[in-house]
Enzyme design. Structure first.
Site, PDB file in Angstrom:
ATOM      1  N   THR A 278       0.845  -1.196   0.000  1.00 32.21           N
ATOM      2  CA  THR A 278       0.000   0.000   0.000  1.00 32.21           C
ATOM      3  C   THR A 278       0.879   1.245   0.000  1.00 32.21           C
ATOM      4  OG1 THR A 278      -1.865  -1.074   1.051  1.00 32.21           O
ATOM      5  CG2 THR A 278      -1.630   1.279   1.478  1.00 32.21           C
TER       6      THR A 278
ATOM      7  N   ASN B 204      -3.777 -10.395   7.391  1.00 30.52           N
ATOM      8  CA  ASN B 204      -3.473  -9.129   8.074  1.00 30.52           C
ATOM      9  C   ASN B 204      -4.641  -8.463   8.801  1.00 30.52           C
ATOM     10  OD1 ASN B 204      -0.914  -9.524   7.205  1.00 30.52           O
ATOM     11  ND2 ASN B 204      -0.940  -7.977   5.583  1.00 30.52           N
TER      12      ASN B 204
END
Ligand SMILES: Cc1cc2nc3c(=O)[nH]c(=O)nc-3n(C[C@H](O)[C@H](O)[C@H](O)COP(=O)(O)O)c2cc1C
Length: 374
Positions: free
Chosen positions: A30, A186
């Site tokens: 990200t 996650n």
């Protein structure tokens, strides 16, 4: 997909429908540089610079606005977003690379500022994650506590499954991706359903291992039904504490998950070993990864086995010798667009600059030097 002990990082491999030039994969990263959830033109440069990886996995990409949890992360649910990704896949393919998109629904790891009508984020149960998300304010990342979620009603779940299916189809048919990776890791939505600390449901999606795995498996079946198992991978993180993820007994849970996935002819299974971005052994959470892989293979799973977390060349080669088919590198790819060449020639690696991980401009994004320019 079978493995032998003398394979090299630089040997080609077939993962489902994906023919990969080498076994070095860029892990999803990200970067918060997509205002309005649209990947900008510079994202195409960034990914194309890294196209010598056997496979690029895109940064996590929201399947719906409800699935958004961070400022300036990309989506896959609007025309402009798909057009932005088409620019990326076109440049990656022109550079000879392969790219899949990571399909993301953050569940409770979100903030009301990012949700439709500023509503509460959604989750298996109304339990706040003890974690933070990133909002970009005046171009600068700011870490804020996640908002209290509301529990999803059972009658909302088919709509979520459908969002994954639509996103997968659009990713391949419209945006030009070579496939997708379902983000099951996650501490995001699918992982929240899997785990005992975030899933206190009393319906068919909570309680037993079979029930907690149900949504992840429904999503995976819907995605493989839409685009084919050979274009579908999935990421799991059995013991990571990321985003307040915890399960009292992860081994039987994940063994069950991979046994069920074995029937879906996936391109690959992507396992984060240990705490994502942290220790490869998590205190108090021992986990037998060879047993996980054996459970998958014994159930007939033929997908490539991909491992990640804290790998360098030596550990990556050891992983291949121990039967992994693919190895994913995250942080090393931020600072080293030509990581494959550097690994091949044992060249030193550039250090990535943490302050430019999330948000910002081309600095720390597309301006890391390659060996030729260095
Ligand atoms: C800046 C940054 C962003 C990340 N974004 C994602 C993401 O979008 N999706 C995901 O599954 N993991 C994400 N991760 C985790 C990485 O994919 C990877 O698992 C982790 O960095 C460990 O691998 P490494 O030691 O090779 O960096 C991110 C990690 C970093 C450092």
């Amino acid at each position: 997909m079978t493995s032998s002990s003398n394979i090299s990082l630089f040997d080609p491999v077939q993962a489902g429908d994906l023919h990969l030039a080498n076994r070095v994969v860029m892990a999803p990263l990200t970067r918060n540089r997509s205002p309005n959830a649209v990947p900008p033109p510079i994202a195409a440069t960034y990914y194309a610079q890294r196209a010598t990886a056997g496979l690029l996995i895109s940064e996590a990409t929201a399947i719906s606005q409800q699935g958004q949890g961070y400022s300036d992360v990309p989506g896959l649910y609007g025309t402009e977003q798909l057009d932005g990704w088409k620019r990326v896949t076109t440049e990656v393919h022109a550079a000879g690379g392969k790219i899949v998109v990571q399909l993301w629904h953050v569940g409770r790891v979100s903030h009301t500022d990012l949700q439709p009508d500023n509503g509460a984020p959604v989750a298996p149960s109304a339990i706040t994650a003890k974690t933070q998300t990133v909002l970009i304010k005046n171009g600068k990342p700011e870490f804020v506590d996640t908002s209290t979620p509301r529990a999803l009603r059972a009658d909302e779940l088919p709509g979520i499954v459908h969002s994954y299916e639509v996103a997968a189809r659009n990713a391949v048919e419209t945006a030009g991706f070579d496939g997708v990776e379902i983000h099951g890791a996650n501490g995001y939505l699918l992982d929240q359903f899997l785990r005992s600390n975030s899933n206190h449901r009393e319906d068919d999606y909570g309680g037993s291992i079979e029930n907690r795995a149900r949504l992840l498996l429904e999503v995976t079946r819907a995605v493989t039904g839409a685009i084919g198992g050979g274009k579908t991978g999935i990421r799991l993180s059995p013991v990571t504490p990321a985003n307040d993820a915890f399960d009292a007994d992860p081994q039987p849970l994940f063994d069950h998950v991979v046994r069920q996935l074995a029937t879906l002819n996936l391109a690959y299974i992507h396992i984060i070993e240990g705490a994502t971005g942290g220790a490869r052994e998590v205190d108090g959470s021992p986990f037998d990864y060879p047993a996980l892989k054996a459970a998958y293979r014994e159930a007939g799973g033929k997908g490539a086995w991909m491992v990640n977390n804290g790998l360098d060349k030596v550990l990556a080669e050891k992983a291949l010798a121990n039967g992994a088919d693919l190895v994913a590198f995250g942080r090393p790819f931020i600072g080293n667009p030509d990581l494959v060449e550097r690994l091949r020639t044992d060249a030193p690696l550039n250090k990535d600059d943490k302050t430019t991980w999330y948000g910002g401009s081309e600095h720390g994004y597309t301006d890391y030097p390659t060996l030729k320019k260095a």
